[in-house]
Design an enzyme around this catalytic site. Sequence first.
Site, PDB file in Angstrom:
ATOM      1  N   ARG A 220       0.820  -1.197   0.000  1.00  0.00           N
ATOM      2  CA  ARG A 220       0.000   0.000   0.000  1.00  0.00           C
ATOM      3  C   ARG A 220       0.864   1.262   0.000  1.00  0.00           C
ATOM      4  O   ARG A 220       1.831   1.334  -0.746  1.00  0.00           O
ATOM      5  CB  ARG A 220      -0.993  -0.047   1.181  1.00  0.00           C
ATOM      6  CG  ARG A 220      -1.800  -1.338   1.261  1.00  0.00           C
ATOM      7  CD  ARG A 220      -2.576  -1.626  -0.022  1.00  0.00           C
ATOM      8  NE  ARG A 220      -3.652  -0.701  -0.272  1.00  0.00           N
ATOM      9  CZ  ARG A 220      -4.930  -0.890   0.083  1.00  0.00           C
ATOM     10  NH1 ARG A 220      -5.279  -1.991   0.741  1.00  0.00           N
ATOM     11  NH2 ARG A 220      -5.851  -0.009  -0.216  1.00  0.00           N
TER      12      ARG A 220
ATOM     13  N   GLY B  62      -3.117 -18.968   4.612  1.00  0.00           N
ATOM     14  CA  GLY B  62      -4.328 -18.175   4.422  1.00  0.00           C
ATOM     15  C   GLY B  62      -5.467 -19.021   3.928  1.00  0.00           C
ATOM     16  O   GLY B  62      -6.310 -19.496   4.684  1.00  0.00           O
TER      17      GLY B  62
ATOM     18  N   CYS C  40      -8.707 -22.370  -5.861  1.00  0.00           N
ATOM     19  CA  CYS C  40      -9.613 -21.973  -6.947  1.00  0.00           C
ATOM     20  C   CYS C  40      -9.893 -20.473  -6.927  1.00  0.00           C
ATOM     21  O   CYS C  40     -10.273 -19.889  -7.949  1.00  0.00           O
ATOM     22  CB  CYS C  40     -10.927 -22.748  -6.851  1.00  0.00           C
ATOM     23  SG  CYS C  40     -11.930 -22.334  -5.402  1.00  0.00           S
TER      24      CYS C  40
ATOM     25  N   CYS D  62     -12.935 -16.970  -1.970  1.00  0.00           N
ATOM     26  CA  CYS D  62     -12.133 -16.028  -1.170  1.00  0.00           C
ATOM     27  C   CYS D  62     -11.788 -14.778  -1.968  1.00  0.00           C
ATOM     28  O   CYS D  62     -12.419 -13.724  -1.818  1.00  0.00           O
ATOM     29  CB  CYS D  62     -10.884 -16.727  -0.637  1.00  0.00           C
ATOM     30  SG  CYS D  62      -9.927 -17.631  -1.882  1.00  0.00           S
TER      31      CYS D  62
ATOM     32  N   ALA E  93     -30.047 -45.898  -8.154  1.00  0.00           N
ATOM     33  CA  ALA E  93     -31.036 -45.882  -7.071  1.00  0.00           C
ATOM     34  C   ALA E  93     -32.433 -45.984  -7.665  1.00  0.00           C
ATOM     35  O   ALA E  93     -32.765 -45.286  -8.628  1.00  0.00           O
ATOM     36  CB  ALA E  93     -30.900 -44.602  -6.257  1.00  0.00           C
TER      37      ALA E  93
END
Length: 639
Positions: A167, A315, A342, A346, A453
Amino acid sequence: MKILEPITIRTMTFKNRIMFPPLTTGYEAKDGSISSQSRAFYTRLAKGGVGYIVLGDVAPIRSFAPTPKLFDDSQIESFRELADSVHAYGAKLGIQIFHPEYDCDAINTLFDNGEMDKVRSRLHHDMQFFVNEVKEESLVEIIEKMCACAVRGQKAGVDVIQIHGDRLVGALCSTKMNTRTDKFGGSLENRTRFALMLVSALKEKVPEMILEYKFPVVTAIRGKGGIDEVDAPKFAKWLEDAGVDMLHVAQANHTGNLADTIPPMGVQPYCFFVDIAAAVKQAVSIPVSTVGRIIDPDMAEQVLERGKADMIGLGRPLLADPDWINKTIAGRACDIRRCISCNRGCTDNIQNRAFVACVLNAENGFEETRDITLAEVKKNVVVIGGGPAGLEAARVAAKKGHRVTLFEKEGRLGGQLNIADVPPRKREMYRAVQDLVHAITVEGVVVRMGETATNEKIVALNPHTVIVAVGALSFTPTIKGVDGPNVCDAWKILSGEQKVYGSIAVIGGGLVGCETAEYLAEQGCNVAIIEKRDKIAEGISNTVLPTLLENFRTYGVEQFTEHEVKSISISGLDCEDKQGISVKIPCDHVVMAIGSRSATFETVALTDNEINVVRVGDCIEVSDISHAIKTGYDAANSI
């Protein structure tokens, strides 16, 4: 294991060498105070065994950044409650103090006056130039505000102050962003002057506190805001001499592509920043931590054993499984739900102004409302379908104590994840299948593999609840010629069931279409994407998209946006562009990637037998793995 050993820094002992590094979460209250959601999230990490938690991006001012803020004494109490909460589990708490790289005071005034156009313009301007325009007296005032923030943190019971070396601080250190000609620009000594002034001021204001510096390094190919790799050892030594107690070495950012700092699968190798951290560590005697694609305990242990770092930052892995450390301590590392990198839940969430979540962990961000508790009465539960929704439902139901039987008609579990891991850079998706299958095995789920099933089979098991997770089917639109011998399906291409060669037209430019196009281009095919909408790649992660588009350029993948396919012939496609002009696209094969539709399963016989039926995943609504996991979790947890 060395990662589980305590480490003492100055007078403070951390119970192990695993840290949760500073991440933007979006959990905080509007004024930046610690909300109950934020406190629950960090407390869950502490409960899971992490030794050190850093609260990311704590602003000492009112700002536009969606981050924690500690600029007023009224906010101290919420930070104190957080500190007390994580301390109860033996974790230490740090706050990462930062100042945005723009003129907050000027922009706040514009915002208060409702001049939003000027706010947006000024933000863009300041992101580029504030570092070079900010006056010396303003920099001194910023240091004073950051020190005041640290004092408030000390009053709240925080253990560590971390300086955010990215920053504004990193922009001033940067050879790529700082073009000043005064005492804060030019030479290495000048560019790092502000950082060292800040260290000195903090040492004076909060001398008892541990002082850490997030040490962002600009490499030859990545990063802008930070210290150049060639200068990193020297600057690290200066920071140590100035009184910094520990360094957290990471990739510098400000590139406009978060894949540089939080790389998705396949873009950067595992442990990609470890060697740079090791070079910094050799220059100093204070502890050094590092972060970046360190997935499992074996990786973390090797980094420490080889002397490349003293602490490991996890993280995304702790978002996926907050019990990562406790499972390691218990000798159950095989039970860890491993991050697949992926970036969907996040990094993408933060970029889209949502709060951090994890596609594999339904509880992440919902710690206050999602928790698996033992059922008072054990019941029979049947799950139909072994994709991610069905596997998660079976896991949760079994963990609650229910007797679970899962039907899967195919010869393997995983559903669409078994083709999702085929395109370039996607192999790590398979970890999700491995870990879900392992989890249901540990929980004792009975799996009836390769068995369809039927209502008769299900009723015979006398279930209380049936969870239908039959997923979705690839959709084929009604286009003239779509049943031709040269027309294939994207799912079947990725599964290996169908083969193509030569020139390929992929109809559909969404996630599946783009990934199939890249896959085929990598195989040597000449590929064109035809998309009815005005752009391709909607739904693809912002951190993946730059790499995908670069590969399209490399392989020469053509893009026909705003083109509607009217018919398919053995020689190619007849399309119409947005002006209504006919366009012919010759090709050897056509691959359909239009989308998918929910699969159905008849349940009338089940409800007639007073069996509860609930649908999860794509058979409710075609979506993504996050939707599959969350709906599977919630359905099972409600039984």
